[in-house]
Design a protein around this motif. Structure first.
Motif, PDB file in Angstrom:
ATOM      1  N   LEU B  26     -52.938 -45.350  24.806  1.00 31.98           N
ATOM      2  CA  LEU B  26     -53.707 -46.598  24.834  1.00 31.98           C
ATOM      3  C   LEU B  26     -53.080 -47.721  23.998  1.00 31.98           C
ATOM      4  CD1 LEU B  26     -57.460 -45.468  24.877  1.00 31.98           C
ATOM      5  CD2 LEU B  26     -56.192 -46.611  26.698  1.00 31.98           C
ATOM      6  N   PRO B  27     -52.653 -47.459  22.731  1.00 36.36           N
ATOM      7  CA  PRO B  27     -52.076 -48.554  21.945  1.00 36.36           C
ATOM      8  C   PRO B  27     -50.833 -49.153  22.598  1.00 36.36           C
ATOM      9  CG  PRO B  27     -52.616 -46.693  20.531  1.00 36.36           C
ATOM     10  CD  PRO B  27     -52.773 -46.226  21.962  1.00 36.36           C
ATOM     11  N   ARG B  28     -50.014 -48.322  23.206  1.00 34.61           N
ATOM     12  CA  ARG B  28     -48.803 -48.833  23.864  1.00 34.61           C
ATOM     13  C   ARG B  28     -49.140 -49.736  25.046  1.00 34.61           C
ATOM     14  NH1 ARG B  28     -47.265 -43.398  23.716  1.00 34.61           N
ATOM     15  NH2 ARG B  28     -47.399 -43.270  25.972  1.00 34.61           N
ATOM     16  N   LEU B  29     -50.342 -49.578  25.599  1.00 33.17           N
ATOM     17  CA  LEU B  29     -50.748 -50.332  26.783  1.00 33.17           C
ATOM     18  C   LEU B  29     -51.663 -51.502  26.424  1.00 33.17           C
ATOM     19  CD1 LEU B  29     -51.313 -47.136  28.902  1.00 33.17           C
ATOM     20  CD2 LEU B  29     -49.549 -48.854  29.315  1.00 33.17           C
ATOM     21  N   GLY B  30     -51.740 -51.804  25.117  1.00 32.51           N
ATOM     22  CA  GLY B  30     -52.487 -52.978  24.706  1.00 32.51           C
ATOM     23  C   GLY B  30     -53.925 -52.710  24.311  1.00 32.51           C
ATOM     24  N   PHE B  31     -54.272 -51.447  24.139  1.00 35.39           N
ATOM     25  CA  PHE B  31     -55.651 -51.119  23.768  1.00 35.39           C
ATOM     26  C   PHE B  31     -55.676 -50.459  22.390  1.00 35.39           C
ATOM     27  CE2 PHE B  31     -55.553 -51.073  28.443  1.00 35.39           C
ATOM     28  CZ  PHE B  31     -56.521 -52.026  28.711  1.00 35.39           C
ATOM     29  N   GLY B  32     -55.157 -51.197  21.392  1.00 32.12           N
ATOM     30  CA  GLY B  32     -55.036 -50.654  20.050  1.00 32.12           C
ATOM     31  C   GLY B  32     -56.347 -50.522  19.316  1.00 32.12           C
ATOM     32  N   GLN B  33     -57.432 -51.078  19.867  1.00 32.65           N
ATOM     33  CA  GLN B  33     -58.723 -51.026  19.168  1.00 32.65           C
ATOM     34  C   GLN B  33     -59.385 -49.668  19.235  1.00 32.65           C
ATOM     35  OE1 GLN B  33     -57.934 -52.318  22.292  1.00 32.65           O
ATOM     36  NE2 GLN B  33     -59.435 -53.940  22.533  1.00 32.65           N
ATOM     37  N   PHE B  34     -58.837 -48.762  20.080  1.00 37.99           N
ATOM     38  CA  PHE B  34     -59.456 -47.450  20.208  1.00 37.99           C
ATOM     39  C   PHE B  34     -58.672 -46.435  19.389  1.00 37.99           C
ATOM     40  CE2 PHE B  34     -60.421 -49.708  24.254  1.00 37.99           C
ATOM     41  CZ  PHE B  34     -61.751 -49.931  23.980  1.00 37.99           C
ATOM     42  N   VAL B  35     -59.334 -45.907  18.364  1.00 38.95           N
ATOM     43  CA  VAL B  35     -58.639 -45.074  17.393  1.00 38.95           C
ATOM     44  C   VAL B  35     -58.741 -43.583  17.697  1.00 38.95           C
ATOM     45  CG1 VAL B  35     -58.863 -46.795  15.569  1.00 38.95           C
ATOM     46  CG2 VAL B  35     -60.660 -45.079  15.863  1.00 38.95           C
ATOM     47  N   GLY B  36     -59.541 -43.241  18.688  1.00 33.81           N
ATOM     48  CA  GLY B  36     -59.646 -41.836  19.060  1.00 33.81           C
ATOM     49  C   GLY B  36     -60.232 -41.711  20.450  1.00 33.81           C
ATOM     50  N   VAL B  37     -59.829 -40.681  21.159  1.00 34.67           N
ATOM     51  CA  VAL B  37     -60.336 -40.464  22.519  1.00 34.67           C
ATOM     52  C   VAL B  37     -60.647 -38.985  22.697  1.00 34.67           C
ATOM     53  CG1 VAL B  37     -59.845 -40.624  25.006  1.00 34.67           C
ATOM     54  CG2 VAL B  37     -58.908 -42.343  23.435  1.00 34.67           C
ATOM     55  N   ARG B  38     -61.791 -38.686  23.294  1.00 34.54           N
ATOM     56  CA  ARG B  38     -62.100 -37.320  23.730  1.00 34.54           C
ATOM     57  C   ARG B  38     -62.401 -37.387  25.221  1.00 34.54           C
ATOM     58  NH1 ARG B  38     -61.550 -33.455  19.885  1.00 34.54           N
ATOM     59  NH2 ARG B  38     -63.234 -32.176  20.709  1.00 34.54           N
ATOM     60  N   GLN B  39     -61.902 -36.394  25.951  1.00 30.62           N
ATOM     61  CA  GLN B  39     -62.140 -36.385  27.391  1.00 30.62           C
ATOM     62  C   GLN B  39     -62.992 -35.192  27.773  1.00 30.62           C
ATOM     63  OE1 GLN B  39     -58.687 -36.759  29.940  1.00 30.62           O
ATOM     64  NE2 GLN B  39     -59.805 -36.047  31.723  1.00 30.62           N
ATOM     65  N   GLY B  40     -64.061 -35.468  28.492  1.00 26.71           N
ATOM     66  CA  GLY B  40     -64.931 -34.415  28.970  1.00 26.71           C
ATOM     67  C   GLY B  40     -65.196 -34.560  30.454  1.00 26.71           C
ATOM     68  N   LYS B  41     -66.293 -33.946  30.901  1.00 23.22           N
ATOM     69  CA  LYS B  41     -66.615 -33.930  32.320  1.00 23.22           C
ATOM     70  C   LYS B  41     -67.997 -34.520  32.560  1.00 23.22           C
ATOM     71  CE  LYS B  41     -65.726 -29.489  32.365  1.00 23.22           C
ATOM     72  NZ  LYS B  41     -65.532 -28.082  32.771  1.00 23.22           N
ATOM     73  N   ARG B  42     -68.126 -35.134  33.710  1.00 23.43           N
ATOM     74  CA  ARG B  42     -69.420 -35.702  34.123  1.00 23.43           C
ATOM     75  C   ARG B  42     -69.751 -35.138  35.492  1.00 23.43           C
ATOM     76  NH1 ARG B  42     -71.738 -40.264  36.953  1.00 23.43           N
ATOM     77  NH2 ARG B  42     -73.257 -41.387  35.705  1.00 23.43           N
ATOM     78  N   PHE B  43     -70.891 -34.474  35.587  1.00 25.17           N
ATOM     79  CA  PHE B  43     -71.334 -33.903  36.856  1.00 25.17           C
ATOM     80  C   PHE B  43     -72.532 -34.692  37.372  1.00 25.17           C
ATOM     81  CE2 PHE B  43     -69.306 -30.428  34.607  1.00 25.17           C
ATOM     82  CZ  PHE B  43     -68.542 -29.825  35.586  1.00 25.17           C
ATOM     83  N   GLU B  44     -72.518 -34.993  38.663  1.00 23.20           N
ATOM     84  CA  GLU B  44     -73.683 -35.575  39.318  1.00 23.20           C
ATOM     85  C   GLU B  44     -74.256 -34.526  40.263  1.00 23.20           C
ATOM     86  OE1 GLU B  44     -72.168 -40.254  39.393  1.00 23.20           O
ATOM     87  OE2 GLU B  44     -72.366 -39.136  41.256  1.00 23.20           O
ATOM     88  N   LEU B  45     -75.502 -34.107  40.000  1.00 30.23           N
ATOM     89  CA  LEU B  45     -76.177 -33.105  40.815  1.00 30.23           C
ATOM     90  C   LEU B  45     -77.227 -33.806  41.669  1.00 30.23           C
ATOM     91  CD1 LEU B  45     -76.832 -30.379  38.055  1.00 30.23           C
ATOM     92  CD2 LEU B  45     -74.776 -30.736  39.429  1.00 30.23           C
TER      93      LEU B  45
END
Lengths: 87, 87
Positions: B26-45
């Motif tokens: 993200l910082p390399r792509l111009g989004f330096g304001q985000f200091v941490g990222v977690r990725q999870g899942k979203r289910f629509e039932l």
């Protein structure tokens, strides 16, 4: 620390094999009330301090440019996570 | 048709290599304001008719039993999606 959630889902017209697999298994496991499943991604982006409108705008932009594949996915939600975040 | 959303995230103490990879780019792509990222899942039932409390309870149970790996993931949210759903 604030946290912005970015939700990414496969576009409605795109086949979602992961969701289909889950939808096929749920009735066998006692969850017959769910007639369809789509599986997408949920990102939590942490920011220093409180979440501002600028953070939300940047998160949506990052969602479109980096976190999703716009050919097959949509950014369906961007919002500040109000749950307490441990610093 | 109603829709229940189940959000699943890696437990805080679990290393999240996908999130780390996104956080690094993200910082390399111009989004330096985000200091941490977690990725999870979203289910629509999807359910027939309106979402009831029984649907929400079953969705949470399905989240724990089927949609997540309780050793490394938490069901962090279960809620009715109020956005219009195409039948």
């Amino acid at each position: 620390m604030g946290r912005v959630v970015v939700d990414v889902m496969p576009k409605p017209e795109i086949l979602d094999p992961q969701g289909k697999a889950v939808a096929g298994s749920l009735p066998r496991l006692g969850f017959g009330q769910f007639v369809g499943v789509r599986q997408g991604k949920r990102f939590e982006l942490e920011v220093e301090g409180d979440v501002t409108q600028e953070h939300l705008d940047a998160a949506r932009e990052a969602g479109v440019q980096v976190l999703s594949n716009p050919v097959i996915e949509d950014v369906v939600a961007v919002y500040a996570d109000t749950a307490a975040v441990q610093a």
